[in-house]
Design a protein around this motif. Structure first.
Motif, PDB file in Angstrom:
ATOM      1  N   UNK A 141       5.994  27.151  26.114  1.00 55.30           N
ATOM      2  CA  UNK A 141       5.862  26.160  27.466  1.00 55.30           C
ATOM      3  C   UNK A 141       6.918  26.343  27.870  1.00 55.30           C
ATOM      4  N   UNK A 142       8.016  26.072  27.557  1.00 51.88           N
ATOM      5  CA  UNK A 142       9.415  25.993  28.326  1.00 51.88           C
ATOM      6  C   UNK A 142       9.692  27.106  28.162  1.00 51.88           C
ATOM      7  N   UNK A 143       9.885  27.685  27.461  1.00 52.46           N
ATOM      8  CA  UNK A 143      10.435  29.840  27.297  1.00 52.46           C
ATOM      9  C   UNK A 143       9.724  30.293  28.900  1.00 52.46           C
TER      10      UNK A 143
ATOM     11  N   UNK B 293      16.879  26.149  36.702  1.00 54.22           N
ATOM     12  CA  UNK B 293      15.710  25.343  36.050  1.00 54.22           C
ATOM     13  C   UNK B 293      15.510  26.150  35.333  1.00 54.22           C
ATOM     14  N   UNK B 294      15.550  27.290  35.439  1.00 56.36           N
ATOM     15  CA  UNK B 294      15.191  27.988  34.213  1.00 56.36           C
ATOM     16  C   UNK B 294      15.807  28.387  32.880  1.00 56.36           C
ATOM     17  N   UNK B 295      17.708  27.747  33.151  1.00 56.66           N
ATOM     18  CA  UNK B 295      18.474  27.854  32.106  1.00 56.66           C
ATOM     19  C   UNK B 295      18.116  26.635  31.512  1.00 56.66           C
ATOM     20  N   UNK B 296      17.136  25.278  32.101  1.00 51.43           N
ATOM     21  CA  UNK B 296      16.939  24.157  31.787  1.00 51.43           C
ATOM     22  C   UNK B 296      15.874  23.989  30.440  1.00 51.43           C
TER      23      UNK B 296
ATOM     24  N   UNK C 255      10.917  16.852  17.927  1.00 51.01           N
ATOM     25  CA  UNK C 255       9.941  17.797  17.259  1.00 51.01           C
ATOM     26  C   UNK C 255      10.307  18.259  16.103  1.00 51.01           C
ATOM     27  N   UNK C 256       9.297  17.736  15.220  1.00 51.97           N
ATOM     28  CA  UNK C 256       9.852  18.249  13.110  1.00 51.97           C
ATOM     29  C   UNK C 256       8.533  19.301  12.946  1.00 51.97           C
TER      30      UNK C 256
ATOM     31  N   UNK D 273      15.670  23.429  26.680  1.00 48.74           N
ATOM     32  CA  UNK D 273      14.182  22.540  25.955  1.00 48.74           C
ATOM     33  C   UNK D 273      13.649  23.276  25.271  1.00 48.74           C
ATOM     34  N   UNK D 274      13.679  24.616  25.199  1.00 55.76           N
ATOM     35  CA  UNK D 274      12.543  25.230  24.462  1.00 55.76           C
ATOM     36  C   UNK D 274      13.569  25.434  23.117  1.00 55.76           C
ATOM     37  N   UNK D 275      15.180  25.118  23.148  1.00 57.47           N
ATOM     38  CA  UNK D 275      15.033  24.870  21.516  1.00 57.47           C
ATOM     39  C   UNK D 275      14.906  23.957  20.482  1.00 57.47           C
ATOM     40  N   UNK D 276      14.490  22.539  21.920  1.00 62.36           N
ATOM     41  CA  UNK D 276      14.496  21.340  20.587  1.00 62.36           C
ATOM     42  C   UNK D 276      14.180  21.146  19.285  1.00 62.36           C
ATOM     43  N   UNK D 277      12.697  22.716  19.124  1.00 73.71           N
ATOM     44  CA  UNK D 277      12.370  22.203  17.729  1.00 73.71           C
ATOM     45  C   UNK D 277      13.003  23.042  16.706  1.00 73.71           C
TER      46      UNK D 277
END
Length: 208
Positions: free
Chosen positions: A105-107, A134-137, A1-2, A141-145
């Motif tokens: 979404x992931x947050x 799962x919540x931590x994961x 994601x960029x 994942x929300x930090x990917x962008x």
């Protein structure tokens, strides 16, 4: 994601009714789909412990609620309105909201896991380590962008400021990305707010 920086000297497209409609619809649809998915997930976790089923020859201890069909509809809507938003942003009708939608979404879904797994478990249940993990994961994942800006900073540190303008500014699938007007950003924000309100109202009406 960029994300993609503007090409020096490029101009934003003009504001049009078609562009405003596409920007509002894309943002509102994404926000509504995420809101419905968040609420349906929370309701199932709170009432059925996160496990439901439908059909089959045996008695089902946790039958799926009548409104469980909202889950696949919300997921399909994410793809549909995400595609609309991508198309609109490539024409200059607003910012590409996919990175923001991904993080939101992931947050939100991760918060469901953390809230119900640790902070406020459903009645009769204790802390659920599977939900907590799962919540931590999901939050990771929300930090990917954020990796996009980090990579750009690393490129500048290694190759200098010219690293940001060395290539042709393109978006997904190599298609050109155009600059946008602040008006489109405002209507996107309004559309997102409208989508959240609409998603909450839709869930409350159907799941009542």
């Amino acid at each position: 994601m960029s994300t993609y920086s503007a090409r020096p000297g490029s101009a934003a497209v003009g504001v049009s009714a078609q562009g405003v409609l596409a920007a509002v619809a894309g943002a509102a649809g994404l926000a509504a789909a995420m809101t419905v998915l968040y609420r349906t997930m929370a309701a199932i976790m709170e009432t059925e412990g996160g496990f439901v089923a439908l059909g089959g020859p045996y008695e089902i201890a946790h039958p799926a609620p009548d409104w469980a069909w909202l889950v696949p509809v919300a997921i399909l809507s994410l793809f549909a309105f995400g595609g609309l938003s991508l198309w609109a942003s490539m024409r200059g009708w607003g910012l590409n909201p996919i990175a923001y939608a991904w993080s939101a979404l992931f947050l939100s879904l991760g918060w469901n896991f953390l809230r119900l797994g640790l902070i406020d478990p459903p009645e009769g249940q204790n802390a659920a380590w599977g939900w907590i993990a799962s919540g931590v994961a999901f939050w990771v994942m929300a930090l990917v962008p954020a990796l996009g800006p980090i990579r750009r900073r690393m490129a500048v540190a290694r190759y200098g400021p010219d690293a940001l303008t060395a290539g042709v500014r393109t978006g997904p699938f190599g298609l050109p990305v155009r600059d946008t007007s602040p008006i489109f950003i405002v209507v996107q924000a309004a559309g997102a707010a409208l989508g959240v309100a609409g998603g909450l109202a839709l869930f409350s009406t159907i799941a009542a």
